[in-house]
Each structure stands twice: as C-alpha cells, then as structure tokens.
Design a protein around this motif. Structure first.
Motif, PDB file in Angstrom:
ATOM      1  N   ARG A 911      50.801  16.668 -67.455  1.00 29.83           N
ATOM      2  CA  ARG A 911      50.305  17.682 -66.518  1.00 29.83           C
ATOM      3  C   ARG A 911      48.798  17.872 -66.662  1.00 29.83           C
ATOM      4  NH1 ARG A 911      55.285  20.388 -67.707  1.00 29.83           N
ATOM      5  NH2 ARG A 911      54.246  21.579 -69.342  1.00 29.83           N
ATOM      6  N   ASN A 912      48.322  17.820 -67.880  1.00 35.53           N
ATOM      7  CA  ASN A 912      46.875  17.957 -68.089  1.00 35.53           C
ATOM      8  C   ASN A 912      46.127  16.798 -67.454  1.00 35.53           C
ATOM      9  OD1 ASN A 912      47.181  20.328 -69.497  1.00 35.53           O
ATOM     10  ND2 ASN A 912      47.266  19.321 -71.503  1.00 35.53           N
ATOM     11  N   LEU A 913      46.692  15.585 -67.591  1.00 37.82           N
ATOM     12  CA  LEU A 913      46.051  14.415 -66.980  1.00 37.82           C
ATOM     13  C   LEU A 913      46.061  14.537 -65.461  1.00 37.82           C
ATOM     14  CD1 LEU A 913      47.459  11.536 -69.224  1.00 37.82           C
ATOM     15  CD2 LEU A 913      45.120  12.388 -69.165  1.00 37.82           C
ATOM     16  N   GLU A 914      47.195  14.982 -64.916  1.00 39.52           N
ATOM     17  CA  GLU A 914      47.262  15.140 -63.462  1.00 39.52           C
ATOM     18  C   GLU A 914      46.278  16.205 -62.978  1.00 39.52           C
ATOM     19  OE1 GLU A 914      51.241  16.026 -62.505  1.00 39.52           O
ATOM     20  OE2 GLU A 914      52.026  14.015 -62.987  1.00 39.52           O
ATOM     21  N   SER A 915      46.230  17.306 -63.713  1.00 41.22           N
ATOM     22  CA  SER A 915      45.298  18.374 -63.336  1.00 41.22           C
ATOM     23  C   SER A 915      43.864  17.898 -63.414  1.00 41.22           C
ATOM     24  CB  SER A 915      45.518  19.578 -64.243  1.00 41.22           C
ATOM     25  OG  SER A 915      44.597  20.595 -63.955  1.00 41.22           O
ATOM     26  N   ARG A 916      43.559  17.141 -64.470  1.00 45.15           N
ATOM     27  CA  ARG A 916      42.202  16.639 -64.615  1.00 45.15           C
ATOM     28  C   ARG A 916      41.891  15.629 -63.527  1.00 45.15           C
ATOM     29  NH1 ARG A 916      40.740  14.523 -70.413  1.00 45.15           N
ATOM     30  NH2 ARG A 916      42.455  13.139 -69.883  1.00 45.15           N
ATOM     31  N   ALA A 917      42.878  14.778 -63.219  1.00 47.14           N
ATOM     32  CA  ALA A 917      42.659  13.792 -62.152  1.00 47.14           C
ATOM     33  C   ALA A 917      42.464  14.493 -60.803  1.00 47.14           C
ATOM     34  CB  ALA A 917      43.850  12.837 -62.085  1.00 47.14           C
ATOM     35  N   TRP A 918      43.267  15.524 -60.548  1.00 44.20           N
ATOM     36  CA  TRP A 918      43.125  16.261 -59.290  1.00 44.20           C
ATOM     37  C   TRP A 918      41.763  16.947 -59.215  1.00 44.20           C
ATOM     38  CZ3 TRP A 918      45.031  16.683 -54.635  1.00 44.20           C
ATOM     39  CH2 TRP A 918      44.766  17.815 -53.878  1.00 44.20           C
ATOM     40  N   THR A 919      41.334  17.505 -60.324  1.00 45.50           N
ATOM     41  CA  THR A 919      40.034  18.176 -60.353  1.00 45.50           C
ATOM     42  C   THR A 919      38.904  17.179 -60.109  1.00 45.50           C
ATOM     43  OG1 THR A 919      40.910  19.812 -61.903  1.00 45.50           O
ATOM     44  CG2 THR A 919      38.522  19.644 -61.739  1.00 45.50           C
ATOM     45  N   THR A 955      43.108   7.066 -59.285  1.00 44.76           N
ATOM     46  CA  THR A 955      44.048   6.117 -59.900  1.00 44.76           C
ATOM     47  C   THR A 955      43.707   5.884 -61.362  1.00 44.76           C
ATOM     48  OG1 THR A 955      44.286   5.051 -57.754  1.00 44.76           O
ATOM     49  CG2 THR A 955      45.037   3.827 -59.686  1.00 44.76           C
ATOM     50  N   ASN A 956      42.427   5.712 -61.669  1.00 49.40           N
ATOM     51  CA  ASN A 956      42.034   5.488 -63.060  1.00 49.40           C
ATOM     52  C   ASN A 956      42.346   6.702 -63.941  1.00 49.40           C
ATOM     53  OD1 ASN A 956      41.034   2.962 -62.474  1.00 49.40           O
ATOM     54  ND2 ASN A 956      38.950   3.672 -62.040  1.00 49.40           N
ATOM     55  N   SER A 957      42.133   7.893 -63.333  1.00 52.27           N
ATOM     56  CA  SER A 957      42.425   9.098 -64.115  1.00 52.27           C
ATOM     57  C   SER A 957      43.907   9.205 -64.421  1.00 52.27           C
ATOM     58  CB  SER A 957      41.942  10.337 -63.358  1.00 52.27           C
ATOM     59  OG  SER A 957      40.535  10.273 -63.177  1.00 52.27           O
ATOM     60  N   LEU A 958      44.751   8.905 -63.431  1.00 51.49           N
ATOM     61  CA  LEU A 958      46.185   8.947 -63.662  1.00 51.49           C
ATOM     62  C   LEU A 958      46.621   7.858 -64.623  1.00 51.49           C
ATOM     63  CD1 LEU A 958      47.425   9.736 -60.082  1.00 51.49           C
ATOM     64  CD2 LEU A 958      47.409  11.271 -62.025  1.00 51.49           C
TER      65      LEU A 958
END
Length: 958
Positions: A911-919, A955-958
C-alpha cells in the motif's frame, strides 16, 4: 532510608511510569526496595542502573552532587550516559608513592594476560620496564584494540582503590547489540500481544482453587503483565526493527543479554574475558525471595533466575526444583514402607523364632580360633532390625520407585518444553561450536610436522601463512588420538582398580579388626564387635570416597585435555562422562560388594575360603547382609551430602574469598583502604570465579543413584534426599548470588548429557533392585519355603530350614575354637546358614536340592521383575506426551500470528508503494500540465511525451 519504586520485571519501565498505569493494570504490585542514601557503600548494591528512568531520577535527585558522580561512575562511563555492560580486570603495579605497602600478588585466573607476574602501568616515573612487562602491556593493549575494532567502547578506571589491580569498563553500543542479536538469532518480544488460551469449566475452577491454596508458596515476585497475555516473539532482525518495541532502547536488551553479547566478542580465543558487571537490582530480589533459608518452603522464582543468570543456570535450578518436588511422594511412600516394617516386626514369624527364649540353636563360629560357638537367639536385635528394611512392602516400593523414575523423566521433559515456550527458546538451535584453541594448535603442529620431513626447505612468512590456511583443512584423526585413547583406557582401568583395591583393603580391615575385638577380655567389646566393625568400616569407606572424588575429578580433566576434543561442547561431554564413571564406581563399589558378593564367597565350616592363606572371607549375619547394606548406604549418603555437598560448598568459597582478600590487603594498604569505599565491581573481584554447573549436577546425579539403585534395601533414602535438597537449593542459590562472580549468561534448551545419564541410572536401577530383592534379601527363600516346603503353608520352621548341620570334629586342624566350652557345654553339631546336605547323608556338605530350587526362582524373579517394570515404564512414557497440549496449541497459534503479522507488513509495504507511486504520478501529471500551459507552440507529438513518461514512472514505482 528511602523507598524507591522499581518495576523489576517490566521491560519498559519508562513507558510504564510515563503513562502512570496502575499496578493492577500492569499485572501486579510494585516492588519496594529499601536502600541507604549512600548506595555506593561496598555493603550495598547501587540500584540506580535497573530502576526505570523516572525512579532513577528520584534517587539521583536525593543524592549530593559528589554522590551522584560516584554512583554514575560505578554504573556508567564518565559521561553518565553509557551503561557498563562488562568489566575486565588485569594485574597492574601502581607507580611508587613512597608508602610501604606492596602490590597484591594474587592474579585472577581469567585475566586477559596469560602471564603470572603483575603488570606495570605505562607512565611509571622510573621509566624502566623489562622486556617481559613490556610484552604483557603490549598484549593487553592489542587485546583492547581488537575489542575497539569490533565496535565495543572501553574506559579504564584510573581511580581504582585496589592496589595491584586495574579495571576496564566495556559498553556495547546499540548497533553492536543489534548486530550480534541478529547473528545469535535471539528471539525478542514484538509489539504484538495475544491472549493465552485459558482453561474453562470444571478444570478452570479446580485450577483456580489449587492456585489459591498454593498462593502462600509462591515467592513475592510480581509479574509485569497478566499471565494470560503474552508478547509475540520473533527472531531479532535489524531490517524489521519496527516490529519491536524500541521506545526505550536502554532496556530492550536486559543486562544478561548485553553481557553475553560482549563475552561473545572475543578477538583472541586464548584470552578469557572475565568478570562482568553485577549492577542489577535483581540480585537483591533474588537474595530476599530465593537465596534465603527463611523461604525454603516456597517455589523458586525461576523466571528471575533465568533473567539474571541465563537459561542454562535457570534450567539447572528448574530441574533441581522439580526433582525435589518429585521426592515428596517418594519420601511419603518410603516412610509408609518403613512404618509398615515397624508395625509388623512383632508379627514376623522368622524374627519371633530367632528371638524366642527357648531357642537353643548353636551356631558355628564366625571366625577362626578366637571366635567360639554362639546361640542364634543373640541375633534377635539384628533379625528384628532387618525386618524393617526386608519385608514384602519393599518389593512394592522397588516397583513404585522404578515407575517414579519414569514419571520424573516424563514430567521433566514436559516442564522443559514449557520453559522453552515461556523463555522463547522454541526452535532454538545450539550455536555453531567453534574449534577450541588447543585443537587448532595441535592441527597446526600436525601440518607443520609434515613440511619438516623434507630437508633443505626454507619456511618463509608466505609459507607459514599458507600453512595456517591449511590448518583449517587438516583435522585430527583417530590415529592421531590413538596414544591419548590408549592412555585414557589404561588410566580409567587403573583408577577403577585403585577403587577395587581400597575396597579390598577395607575388607581386610574388617576381618582383622573383628578378630582382634573378639580376642578382647571385655564382654561388652566382644558383644558389640559386629556393629563396631560395620560402622567404622563404613566411615573409612566414606572418607576414602571423599578423597578419591577430588582425585578422580582432576584425573578426568587431565585425560580429557589429553584427548584434545575439537569443540567446547565435546570437551564438556567427555569430561562429564569420565568424571561420572569414576565417581559412580567410587561411590557404589563398596555398596555393590556388600549387596552381591559378601557372604557368597565364604565356603563352609571345615572348608572356608581364605585370602593370603590367613584371612577368612566375611560372612553375613544371620539376618543377612541387608542390614549392613543399609548402614553403608545411610552413612555414605548422609556423609556425602553433609560433608561434601554442603560443608565444602559453604566453606571452600568462603576460604578462597578470605585468602584472596588477605592477599590483596596487606601492610599499609590495609590501613589506607579501610577508610575508603570500593566500587561494587572492586568488591566483586574478591568473589570466587564461576566454575560451571558440572559439580552441581554431578552431586545430584550421584544422589539420584542412591535414591533409586538400592532403594529396596533403604526405603528412607528419598526422605534423606528430600531434606538435603531443601537445603541444597537455598545453599546453591546463596552461593550463586553472594559467593560467586556473576557467570556469563548462556542459552540452552535442555540439560544436555545429564538427561542421558539420568536415563541410564534409572534403567540400571531396575536391574539392581531386582537382584537386591532376589539375592540380597530373604524374600525369595521365604516365598519358596512357604509355597513348596512348609507343611502348613505358613512361615513356621523357615529358620530351621535355612540352617545346615556341621560336625565340629570335621574342623581343619588349627581352625577350631580355642574355647570350645564358651557356652558352658560341649558342642558336637553346630549350624550355619546355607543349603547343604547334613554330615550323616550319603553326600555330606554338598549343595542340596533346596538351593537349586531357590536359585531358579531367584533368576526367574529377576527376569520377570525387570521385564514387567520396564514394560510399565514404557507404558508411562507412551501415555504421557512430551509436549503439553496447551503448549503445542500456543506454539501453533504463534506461528499463525507470525504469518498474519508478516502478511500485514507486506500488505502495508504494498500500500505504501502504491500510495507513493500514485503521489509521484500525480506530481508528474501536474508538472506536465504546467509545461503544456507554458509552451503553447508545442506540437501534439511533444505533448504526448510527458504522458508516456508518467506511465513509465508509475510502472517503475509499482
């Protein structure tokens, strides 16, 4: 006097006090410690190190600035922040100040230097140091440098008040503690807590009632949390520190863990890290609630023992406590068996026949020449006393004790498993045991000797380094150890032979002393000759056993060193096994002789067996050798417990401490230092170093042998063992708390080789008791007579049936009594205890049919008894599971909770990775929108590029 509140068992006193939780919510009462305002008095323990920060501040505020500095100096480094986790001592000569005192000559055996001469401190005004002293100082500085290279922080105590001794304080920083805890795979409590499954229904009510009844037996040690709440533990990892409660890092690792981590960091295996810091408020609590004879009736605070001394010592005292508890039912049954013998002694027909005043059976002399004929009725007291220990109830008691031993083993395995769960040792595996320095040295010698066989070879530093590399590839083979093995076998056989020789010497003493006493003109001396000889011989055996125990311990260590075992664990196991064999043989050889050999290698009147052609072998009294076996057992057992186990344990450490104190306080130093107050670690230097648990276990294993091996002849042995152990527990506790330096905490999940030795003794006990009942007691002859030869099925006539006839005219010349009219009348026929044909038969003095019938039944009884008892023990072993069901369920529950914890952690990371990727994607989108507004001339192709970049970044963030 001040009262300082101290949460002894609370892992996070700071949080506890800051949140101001009530003691009831915390799971127990607060514990009050009474201490003087001067906590650095050498007779008091400064408690500030273990108090919670808020309580510590209260204490320090009550002190003057000078007292505050002194206390901080003892517990912390000079900065007042870094804890002292370990202390090293080394011999050092102070610079001359003109006083007449001279430095102490005593050297601590575990000091970092291996020399036997006092070190000289650098900066001596004389400026003259010989080469040997320079080398010692250089070695010490090199040792300290290696400790610093490993990350430890050192500080010398330059203000020591002890002449000839220096102290180095060691502190392990947080990063070092975390690193070593991860390498040691320590299981630490996480933030996650869960509820332990409780009992329900009738079982819960019964358990609650039992707890209330046993409440006075529990020590006044309060738990820091409810018993139904437990922290979920997990192997410590630096990458997962967020799982653990690190709000107070000073108390996350307790003192025993910190000291064990420091002791593990030994840069040189030939150097022993020695005395550790003893500043902990737990000793005071342990002294009051454990090492105190006034609380002998209470349970031991095993949890606190483990917290202060480590799991290995905690397991020893847990085992000793369980063994002592199990002795209670054994003692009760043994006393009942003894009382049964007392109650039925007047109804025992064989004893009544012997004691009957009309009994006029004339017995043959018990020795040549000086002994004369005697009446059987004079053995009345011996026959009645023998019945106390030789009655049908002893057979039942032997079976009971065999099953008791099996129950004890199973109960201990369950108790051990429960402790492993409570102490977070489930899944614990012994750390890799590295090769001993002596083993590596021998391997290196072996490797170098191979290269020295070739001539004209120049050994350069490169070749030496290469050879040291191959040291780890080489190993000592059986062929290399063959001389040591042969020496071990020869020396072990020689020591056992020495034991046999001493037993044989005591036999000669009994024979000669008995003859001398019978020659006495004093009738009282003659009448008490048997008792005098038995008692004095037993005391001589005891003295010899005590002396040989010390000798055999030294011999076993020398033989083990000669073998050069590879690891410390192998060294310890081999040493324990050799020591046990020698001490077991030493303690039980005289008893085995009396039980199975005395009275059976005698011969018969007219054809006795002689030693050295003049010493006639001993006979048993008419009541049998069981009474003498009981005397030997009681004197040996009580003597070993009172003299060796208790007196030596109290006296020897105190004597060594006094000698060490006297050597360190001589001349003017004594007068000068009398006015000064020493730091706690300075006074602890006078304590005896910890020598391991082997002596403690060994004395209990030998005692277990006395309790189980010959219990058929001595049913009061469990009672004597119980009374001894009640004192032994508190004696050992006081010794560990006040007489010994605090040992390095060691982890262990079981008691090791000692369990196998216990198993072996328990199995041998079944066989020995079967033979004692069958061959030493009269149980089998009585049963055979009652069911095969008695005319009315009773025991009437049994005594006459066991006595054979002898014609006195058949005595060998020179062996007949000097006073044949001692009884007042001439004797033609005398009787002796044996199954032989009478002199008027066709085969005079030959073994009769009754003998073979009794022998057959004896052998059959041994076989049946052994197999039945072994079968029953196996059934007990099968019925009782090794792991308690509730512990098994809790372990399974912990595994599930750990999986859930890690799944939630991974989901949180995702979830943290998704949140960071979304941000990041949103930010990139905003930036691209701004770029489009600022660049109106951009083409459609250029406008599309930021969008593709956004997708790529997302994509890279995810």
């Amino acid at each position: 006097m001040n009262e300082i509140r101290c949460c002894f068992n609370h892992p996070n006193c700071n949080t506890f006090c800051n949140k101001k939780k009530s003691s009831a919510k915390a799971g127990g009462k607060m514990y009050f410690v009474r201490t003087h305002l001067d906590p650095f008095d050498h007779k008091q323990t400064c408690l500030a190190s273990c108090l919670s920060p808020c309580a510590r501040c209260q204490l320090l505020k009550a002190l003057t600035p000078q007292e505050n500095t002194q206390c901080q100096h003892g517990l912390f480094f000079l900065d007042g922040q870094r804890h002292v986790d370990y202390i090293l001592t080394y011999p050092a000569k102070k610079p001359s100040t003109g006083r007449s005192g001279r430095p102490a000559t005593h050297l601590d055996p575990s000091a970092p230097t291996s020399s036997a001469v006092a070190d000289v401190e650098l900066g001596s005004p004389t400026g003259t140091l010989n080469a040997q002293e320079d080398h010692k100082i250089l070695r010490r500085e090199e040792f300290e440098g290696k400790l610093r290279d490993m990350g430890l922080e050192l500080e010398k105590d330059e203000d020591t008040k002890m002449s000839g001794m220096g102290f180095v304080k060691i502190h392990a920083p947080w990063n070092i503690l975390c690193r070593e805890a991860e390498l040691m795979k320590l299981k630490m409590p996480t933030k996650k807590v869960y509820e332990v499954k409780q009992l329900h229904g009738v079982v819960e009510k019964i358990s609650s009632l039992v707890s209330k009844v046993l409440e006075p037996l529990h020590p006044q040690v309060e738990e820091h949390q409810p018993k139904n709440i437990k922290h979920l533990s997990h192997t410590f990892s630096r990458e997962k520190q967020h799982l653990f409660d690190l709000s107070d890092k000073d108390f996350f690792f307790d003192s025993k863990t910190r000291s064990s981590i420091v002791s593990r960091l030994k840069p040189d295996k030939t150097v022993q890290i020695m005395q550790q810091d003893t500043f902990d408020c737990l000793p005071q609590l342990l002294y009051e609630e454990w090492a105190n004879y006034s609380v002998f009736y209470k349970y031991q605070p095993i949890g606190l023992v483990r917290k202060y001394f480590g799991e290995k010592i905690g397991l020893y005292f847990a085992w000793l406590g369980l063994y002592t508890q199990m002795l209670i039912p054994a003692s009760l049954v043994g006393v009942i068996v003894f009382l049964y013998g007392c109650a039925t002694v007047d109804d025992n027909i064989p004893s009544m026949e012997i004691c009957h005043p009309r009994n006029n059976i004339t017995m043959c002399p018990l020795c040549d020449r000086v002994c004369s004929y005697w009446r059987l009725s004079t053995a009345c007291a011996t026959a009645r006393a023998s019945h106390l220990f030789d009655n049908p109830a002893t057979v039942f008691f032997s079976i009971f004790m065999a099953l008791w031993a099996a129950m004890f083993m199973e109960h201990w395995k369950r108790r051990q498993m429960r402790l492993n769960y409570e102490w977070d040792l489930t899944g614990f595996e012994d750390e890799e045991d590295h090769p001993r320095a002596e083993y590596e040295f021998r391997v290196m010698q072996k490797s170098l000797s191979k290269d020295q066989n070739s001539k004209h070879k120049v050994i350069t530093s490169f070749l030496v380094s290469l050879q040291l590399f191959f040291t780890f590839i080489e190993k000592l083979t059986c062929q290399d150890r063959l001389p040591a093995y042969m020496t071990n076998i020869v020396m072990m056989l020689l020591m056992i032979g020495v034991t046999f020789a001493i037993v044989f010497g005591v036999i000669l003493y009994r024979i000669s002393t008995k003859a001398a006493l019978y020659m006495s003109s004093n009738p009282v001396t003659r009448s008490n000759a048997q008792l005098t000889v038995k008692t004095t011989a037993a005391i001589i055996n005891l003295v010899v056993i005590l002396i040989l125990d010390e000798v055999y311990g030294a011999v076993a260590r020398w033989l083990t060193v000669l073998e050069v075992p590879k690891t410390d664990k192998s060294f310890e196991e081999r040493l324990i096994f050799k020591t046990f064999i020698l001490k077991f043989v030493n303690a039980f050889t005289p008893i085995i002789y009396i039980a199975f050999f005395r009275g059976r290698l005698v011969g018969r009147p007219g054809s006795y067996l002689y030693v050295f052609e003049s010493y006639r072998m001993e006979e048993c009294a008419h009541g049998g050798c069981l009474m003498e076996l009981c005397i030997q057992l009681s004197i040996t057992m009580l003597g070993k417990q009172l003299i060796q186990n208790n007196l030596f344990e109290i006296g020897v450490p105190k004597l060594k401490k006094l000698i060490r104190y006297i050597r360190s306080k001589q001349g003017a130093f004594q007068e000068e230092e009398r006015q000064k107050k020493l730091q706690r670690y300075e006074t602890d230097h006078f304590l005896e170093p910890f020598a391991g648990l082997t002596p403690e276990y060994m004395e209990m294993i030998i005692q277990f042998g006395f309790v189980t091996l010959f219990v058929a002849s001595f049913p009061l042995a469990p009672l004597f063992a119980l009374l001894n152990n009640i004192i032994e527990i508190r004696l050992d506790a006081k010794k560990f708390v006040t007489e010994l330096r605090r040992p390095v905490a060691a982890r262990a999940k079981d008691i090791g080789i000692w369990y196998n030795l216990l198993r072996g003794v328990a199995n041998v006990a079944v066989i020995i008791n079967a033979f004692v009942i069958s061959f030493t007691s009269d149980f089998i002859p009585r049963m055979v007579y009652q069911y095969m030869y008695s005319p009315d099925g009773s025991m009437h006539g049994f005594v006459n049936n066991t006595l054979s006839y002898f014609n006195v005219s058949h005595f060998q010349q020179g062996k007949e009594p000097m006073d044949p009219l001692y009884l007042g009348y001439p004797v033609e026929m005398c009787r002796y205890k044996d199954y032989r044909e009478p002199p008027w038969s066709n085969t005079p003095y030959e073994i009769s049919k009754e003998f073979w019938a009794v022998l057959a039944v004896r052998l059959a009884f041994v076989i049946v008894f052994q197999n039945v008892v072994m079968l029953m023990s196996d059934i007990v072993d099968w019925l009782i599971p090794d792991i308690p069901k509730d512990i098994s369920l809790q372990i399974h529950k912990e595994k599930i909770l750990l999986v859930d914890l890690f799944l939630k952690e991974e989901q949180g990371k995702a979830r943290n990775l998704e949140s960071r990727a979304w941000t990041e994607g949103k930010e990139n989108c905003r930036r691209s929108s701004n770029n489009n507004n600022n660049n109106n001339s951009s083409s459609s192709s250029t406008v599309a590029q930021p969008r593709s970049g956004l997708l790529a970044n997302s994509t890279n963030s995810l």
